[in-house]
Structure formats: C-alpha cells, structure tokens
Design an enzyme around this catalytic site. Structure first.
Site, short mmCIF file in Angstrom:
data_model
loop_
_atom_site.label_atom_id
_atom_site.label_comp_id
_atom_site.label_asym_id
_atom_site.label_seq_id
_atom_site.Cartn_x
_atom_site.Cartn_y
_atom_site.Cartn_z
N GLU B 58 0.81 -1.22 0.00
CA GLU B 58 0.00 0.00 0.00
C GLU B 58 0.85 1.27 0.00
O GLU B 58 0.41 2.33 -0.48
CB GLU B 58 -0.95 0.02 1.19
CG GLU B 58 -2.04 -1.04 1.13
CD GLU B 58 -1.65 -2.36 1.75
OE1 GLU B 58 -0.44 -2.54 2.07
OE2 GLU B 58 -2.54 -3.22 1.92
N PHE B 120 -11.59 -7.05 13.80
CA PHE B 120 -10.49 -7.50 12.94
C PHE B 120 -10.13 -6.42 11.92
O PHE B 120 -11.00 -5.87 11.25
CB PHE B 120 -10.90 -8.80 12.22
CG PHE B 120 -9.84 -9.28 11.26
CD1 PHE B 120 -8.59 -9.69 11.72
CD2 PHE B 120 -10.07 -9.29 9.89
CE1 PHE B 120 -7.61 -10.10 10.85
CE2 PHE B 120 -9.09 -9.71 9.01
CZ PHE B 120 -7.85 -10.12 9.48
N GLN B 121 -8.88 -6.12 11.81
CA GLN B 121 -8.34 -5.09 10.91
C GLN B 121 -8.97 -3.72 11.17
O GLN B 121 -9.09 -2.90 10.27
CB GLN B 121 -8.47 -5.50 9.43
CG GLN B 121 -7.53 -6.66 9.08
CD GLN B 121 -7.38 -6.92 7.60
OE1 GLN B 121 -8.29 -6.69 6.82
NE2 GLN B 121 -6.21 -7.41 7.20
N LYS B 170 -17.52 -0.35 6.08
CA LYS B 170 -17.96 -1.35 5.11
C LYS B 170 -19.48 -1.37 4.92
O LYS B 170 -19.98 -1.52 3.80
CB LYS B 170 -17.48 -2.74 5.55
CG LYS B 170 -17.76 -3.83 4.51
CD LYS B 170 -17.13 -5.15 4.91
CE LYS B 170 -17.26 -6.17 3.78
NZ LYS B 170 -16.60 -7.45 4.11
N MET B 492 24.36 8.66 2.39
CA MET B 492 24.35 9.94 3.11
C MET B 492 24.67 9.74 4.59
O MET B 492 25.34 10.56 5.21
CB MET B 492 22.99 10.63 2.92
CG MET B 492 22.96 12.07 3.43
SD MET B 492 24.17 13.13 2.59
CE MET B 492 23.19 13.81 1.26
#
Lengths: 168, 588
Positions: B58, B120-121, B170, B492
């Site tokens: 993502e 969940f999630q 949802k 760097m």
C-alpha cells in the site's frame, strides 16, 4: 494582542467558532500538541446554532507566537473564526467545585468565606463541605487561595468561558 | 453503471456512488490494493472506466498517486483497505502533506457499528492521519458519499494542496446492507464555511513589494515548490526577465525555472551550489515565492541572509512569519500574485527604474566561475563516479524526461547535476525525505505521462525499500527506467559518519552483491543490467532508452567514498559552506 499573566505564564484568551462535528476537538487538541503549543484551559459547548460550537481557550504564548497559533488554527477546515478577546473587552466566567476541610472549630469561618464570595454549599459531610462558586476567574483564584489554609482535598475548575462585552 | 451519468434520485448503493463520484471528479486512474473492508467498493470498479493499478504494497499506491500528481498536476488517487493497509499508507500521506501534493486516499473501515470494538483489521485511521492530512473524513452515512468526495477533491486541489483521506465503513458501501442505500445526487458546489483559501494578493502589499524590488541592489528570487503547485513557472520567468533578477530553485522547485537560463542559479541549501547559497546570504532582498524557509535552505536561521529584506508570497498565511518575519508578506496564489507584481512593476517604471546592478551581477558570475560544481573523474579500474553516471544520463535522455529520485546522496547529485528545462520534470520527496519514494513515484509519473520518458534515480538503500513495485510495473506494462547508484552503503549516513562521527561507520554497510540487483530486476519482469566501468555507462543507457515494453533496471557500481559537496553542516551558518576540496584554497 492582549496578554495577561498568571503565575508567570503569558496567556491569551481565544474564542474559536467551530463546526459542531465529530472529532473537531481532537483536531484542535492534536494541532496544539503537534506544534508544541500550550493550552492553559479549554471549554467547549454548542452555540445558539446547534451546527456550531464555541471553544473558549486560554493559550500560553510563551511556547509559540500567538500569530502562529491563530493561523494554524485557522487552517483547520472545521474552524470558522478565531477572535482574540482582551480581558477588558470580554465578560469571563468560570465555575469551581471544591471540597474543603471544615471541622466544627473552623466551619463557621469557612461558611463566612463562602457567603462573602456568594458561593453555594452544595454538599455537607462530618468533616468537610463542598462548595460551588461561579464568577470571574480572578475571583475564583482569590477564593481558592483563601480556602487553601483550611485544607482543600479536591478542586475542579471548568476553565473560563467568555464573550465580548456589548457596546452601548 | 458505467455508461453515462446517473440521474438525480436514482437508487444506488454506497460503493457504486463512491466510484461514480470519482468518475465525476475526472479520475482516470487509481492505485490500490483490495482487502476485506473495502471489498464492496472494488466490485463496481469492474464496470468503471477508471483504470485501477494493483500495487504490491500500500505504500507503493500512495507514492504512485504522489508521482502521478507531481507529473500531471491532477490529484493522485489511492484506495486501500482498513487496518494495516491504512497504516501502510500513512508514510505517503505524510510525504504528500509535507510537500503539498494533491492526493485523495480512500481507506476501508470496519462496519460503523463495530468501530471502537477492536474488530479484525480495525484501526483508528482518521485519528492516526489527522496530523498528516489537510483534512480527513470518516463517513457515517451513505448519503454523504457524493458530498464528501466532492469536498475532498476540492480541498486536495485548492489553496495549499495536500492529501485528504476518506475512511469508509464497510456497511455503508455493502449492497447487502440496507445502510448502503442512497438516492444519487451530485452537489453543484461545496459548502465549507471554514475554508477560504486566499487567491489574489492585497494591492497595497503588492505595491510595497514592487517598490522594494525596484529599490534593491542585490535581489534574489527564492523560488519554492509553490511555483509548481500554482502553475506559475511561466509567470516566474516573466518576472525574473522583466527585472533581470537571478533565481534560485529549491529542491521542491527544481524544474520550475530552466537551468540553462542565464538568470538560473540552481539549488540553494545544505547541498546547494556555492553561488546559490552565497547569493542568498549576501542579498539585500529575497523575493520568496512559494517557499517556506525550510531549515535545509536557511542553515542556522539567525545567520541566514542577514542583510536581506524579505518579500514572502505564499498561499498558506501560516508560512508568513513562521520562520523569518517578512518585510512584505503576501498571502495569495503564486501565479496570480506574480502577475499582479509584474503589473505593479511595469506601472512603477519597470527595469529603467532599478538601480545599476552590474557590480552584483559580476560578483555572481565571479562565484560561478570560481566555485562550479565539480568532482574528480575516477582512475581506470576504479568504481564509477555517481556524478559521471548522472551527467551521462542527463546528456543522453530527452529534455522533457521526467526524473524521479529517492532520498539521500543520489537525490542531491541528481538535483545538482541535472539541467531541468521544463516544469514538472522533477519528482522527489523533499520535506519528509522518504527513502523508497523513487520507484513507485516514477511508476505513478509514467502512468500520468505515458508520452514521456521516465527515469528513476535511486540508491541501493532506497531501492530495497520499495523495489517490489517493479512487479506492478511489469504486470501493468509501465515501462519506467531505474538507475541504481549502488555504492553498497546508506551513502548519506556514511557521509555524516565520516564527517561528523570520526569515521565510525555504524550499521551503514549494505554490500554491493547482496541482493544481486540484476537478477532481482529480472525476477520482477524487468530488463536488468549491471555496469561497472565508464565505457559501459552510455551503451547501457542507450539500451535502456530503446526498451519501451517493460521496465529496465541498471545497477551502476559507484564509489562509496564519494561525498556530496558543497555542504552546509547541520546547524551551521550558510556562510560556512564547505566546497570541494580542490576549491579550498579559494574559499578558506
């Protein structure tokens, strides 16, 4: 910019009109914490129009210039307007609840103080009484200081609310 | 669903309404990855003309959306599911917030009634992203979807652009749930009572600014990323030419002013060139246009441009006076304000009204001659110099090539050595400094500008953070080209350890051979090449340029001891810029 000092802090009074939506207080509080600005006190409730809320906040300007605070607040999409209120041009009120030790020997003195300040005894116990007092924040400061020698076991102040004075 | 706009009042479910709203906002492509909570919104994508690019992580979706926005000026759109997907896209959101990139991110959320139950999630996505978005929404009612999408795009693209997140529970998009039902509508306009971005400048301030410009003897235009966001590159050029004033372009403003222009001074700041840094230090007037006095530009703020008066133009009023108090602050859109400024300057007499600046101009050209960017070519048999690779790439790619970079030494060299000719040909992560930005951003840029050649310059450290998106590029036939400057170090960090930590190299070595970049590239469906000697550089680049049906990765083995100069050490004054060793005699 009208600053006032309380125990060494440089304070300003802001009246912030916001949309009355979920999470707005979190946005304001989050902004202050993220930018390392200090909030001294904060009170929030819906206005005469239920779509909006007014936040009265006292901010500590030692931590950041007031101008930055106002400009950053103004960037929040849900903030409609920000007004700085100078103490002279605003009516300020605060509410205090205090539980103070008041054994029989001193109870008369404590009650006398409450009467002088036009407070109200809202709860009475054997050794303690609980008092409510509404008024200008300075008056609440004085009352708190005078009560302290008797023994304050709990105190809760609401933080100030304010509106601009009317021009007659 | 996909054919023609729906009629007002047409029954619809939330998922369909969300996709239809995106179509009406002109979205042609979105980057994302589906999952449980966002499933109902993915279903109508099958019937939508919007192209969806399936990423492998993502974070890649977010940076692709950013790259798309950088290259096209249109808002990038990413869509991911709830919980870990939402947290994975926090970095791109913060990156876009720091660099004012217009982006709309849609995240799935657990059903509204389950919020707060540690489902969940589940993740407090709006809570987490509040400080890294311009604004965010948690939708509670399907009927709000068209309005909120409309507002989100308006907020992302107007005023100071930035990322806006929409969190979608949802149940309100699931056609099986009655809570997802709505009657379609499309708001004619947005109603945001607390949002009034400035546009034109205040005439009094414009006039004062024009007077300061006409009175100045040592003016410098300090152009920032706001020039690009405001589509103001043309206006900037007109202003610079009208008043014959030199222009520095910050890291975020690279490509906003042609580097080949006689008035171009290039990049200022920590790794800017000597002339850009010193011209700002010695200026009597800085005309800051869409720049924000970032610490990487100013060095120690108290010692920055001590004699300069400041004109500061920014669309974000909070930037005016945040770091340096301007003499004239103008809150407004850079393009509009520059145009107003040009008009005011013409009214006040234009160039003939200016003092003679020939001494200042000759001082500047003297610095340019004495302190050019330079490096020593490698001896035969030694590893490649990264600057040589970049110069060869620069000289063998079209002028309008879009160059993307990650973060670190390779980014600074790319910015230093490229000669940008056209706006929107530089895509990089400035404010947040996000390693791994380059590959996904290049993919997004190529999707947005398929007509352009897109090169990603990357470090080996950066490449390992997001390389998996080359799988996305191969699968979707997005032919980006990647030049890895493999010096086997976090370069760097190594440079700082060498210079400021007594050469104590702590946890900074990566190995040149692990992974095998050529094999890795090939495994991801790309053409992979490895280049170790100077004479192989050009043929490899030419071969890469000729491949247009798949991504190409060239690994260049470069010299780890090479450091980025000039350099203003962190916290030092810009007066104390360290130049190249070969120039020490002149400078110190």
């Amino acid at each position: 910019m009208a600053a006032f000092e309380t125990s060494g802090e440089k304070l300003h009074l802001l009246s912030v009109l916001v949309e009355n939506k979920a999470g707005v207080l979190a946005r304001v509080a989050g902004l202050f914490s993220r930018r390392a600005f200090n909030i001294h006190s904060l009170a929030v409730a819906p206005t005469e129009d239920a779509k909006f809320s007014r936040i009265t906040m006292v901010v500590d300007v030692e931590s950041a210039p007031l101008e930055q605070m106002v400009k950053q607040l103004d960037k929040l999409i849900n903030v409609l307007s920000i007004t700085e209120l100078s103490p002279e041009q605003a009516i300020q009120r605060e509410l205090l609840l205090v539980t103070v030790d008041a054994e029989a020997a001193v109870r008369g003195q404590v009650i006398e103080l409450v009467q002088v300040f036009e407070g109200r005894i809202v709860n009475v116990g054997h050794e303690q009484i609980m008092v409510s007092l509404e008024g200008a924040p300075d008056k609440l400061d004085d009352f708190e200081n005078l009560l302290r020698p008797y023994g304050i076991s709990a105190i809760q102040r609401t933080g100030r609310i304010a509106l601009p004075r009317l021009h007659n | 669903m996909s054919s023609g706009p729906p009629t007002h009042g047409q029954p619809m479910n939330g998922g369909e309404a969300l996709i239809k709203s995106l179509e009406l906002e002109g979205v042609d492509v979105m980057f994302g990855l589906p999952g449980g909570a966002i499933l109902p919104v993915y279903d109508p994508i099958i019937d939508s003309p919007i192209r969806h690019i399936l990423v492998r992580h993502e974070q890649g979706a977010g940076h692709m959306a950013e790259g798309y926005a950088h290259a096209t000026g249109r808002p990038g759109v990413a869509m991911v599911t709830s919980g870990p997907a939402a947290t994975n896209i926090v970095t791109p959101l913060c990156d876009a917030f720091m660099d004012s990139v217009p982006m709309v991110v849609i995240t799935g959320q657990v059903p509204y009634a389950a919020i707060g139950t540690d489902a969940f999630q589940e993740c407090d996505t709006t809570g987490i992203t509040m400080p890294v978005t311009k604004h965010n929404y948690l939708i509670s009612d399907a009927r709000d979807i068209p309005r909120i999408v409309r507002e989100a795009f308006h907020l992302a693209t107007t005023g100071r652009p930035g990322p806006v997140l929409i969190d979608v529970p949802k149940d309100i998009v699931d056609p099986k749930n009655p809570r997802s039902a709505l009657d379609w509508y499309w708001p004619d306009e947005v109603d945001l009572p607390g949002y009034h971005p400035p546009s034109k400048g205040e005439p009094e301030a414009i006039r004062k600014a024009a007077e300061l410009i006409l009175a100045s003897e040592r003016p410098v235009i300090y152009a920032g990323g706001g020039i690009l966001k405001a589509r103001a590159a043309e206006a900037l050029r007109e202003l610079a030419e009208l008043c014959d004033i030199h222009v520095v372009t910050t890291l975020m403003a690279r490509s906003a002013f042609p580097d080949t222009h006689p008035l171009a001074l290039g990049m200022p700041g920590m790794h800017g060139n000597y002339t850009a840094i010193t011209a700002m230090q010695q200026a009597d007037l800085l005309i800051a246009l869409g720049s924000r006095f970032d610490d990487r530009v100013t060095g120690r703020v108290g010692a920055f441009a001590p004699e300069a008066k400041i004109i500061h133009v920014d669309i974000d009023p909070a930037e005016l006076g945040k770091v340096r108090r301007p003499d004239v602050g103008i809150a407004g859109d850079c393009r509009l304000v520059i145009e107003e400024l040009i008009e005011a300057l013409r009214e006040l007499g234009g160039t003939p009204a200016q003092p003679d600046r020939s001494l200042w101009k000759s001082t500047i050209s003297g610095w340019q001659e004495t302190y050019p960017l330079t490096y020593e070519q490698s001896a035969p048999g030694e590893l490649l110099k990264p600057q040589f690779v970049l110069e060869t790439l620069r000289d063998n790619t079209p002028d309008d090539t879009i160059l993307c970079s990650g973060v670190g030494q390779h980014q600074m060299w790319a910015s230093q050595y490229w000669r940008f000719q056209h706006p929107y040909t530089w895509v990089n992560s400035g404010g947040l400094g996000t390693m791994g930005f380059s590959v996904p951003a290049a993919i997004g840029a190529k999707v947005g500008r398929p007509d352009r050649m897109v090169w990603a310059v990357d470090g080996d450290g950066c490449f390992q953070m997001t390389a998996q998106e080359l799988v996305t590029a191969s699968a979707e036939r997005i032919p980006v080209k990647v030049a890895i400057l493999n010096n086997a170090y976090l370069g760097m960090v190594r440079q700082w350890q060498e210079m400021f930590y007594e050469e104590r190299y702590s946890e900074v070595y990566l190995s040149p051979d692990l992974p095998d970049y050529k094999m890795w590239a090939e495994a991801m469906g790309c053409v992979g090449m490895r280049v170790e000697s100077p004479e192989e550089v050009l043929p490899a680049i030419e071969k890469a340029n000729s491949i247009n049906d798949r991504p190409v990765v060239i690994e260049f083995r470069t010299d780890a001891s090479e450091k980025v100069f000039p350099m203003v050490p962190a916290g030092a004054s810009n007066d104390d810029v360290l130049t190249f060793q070969s120039q020490f005699g002149e400078n110190h």
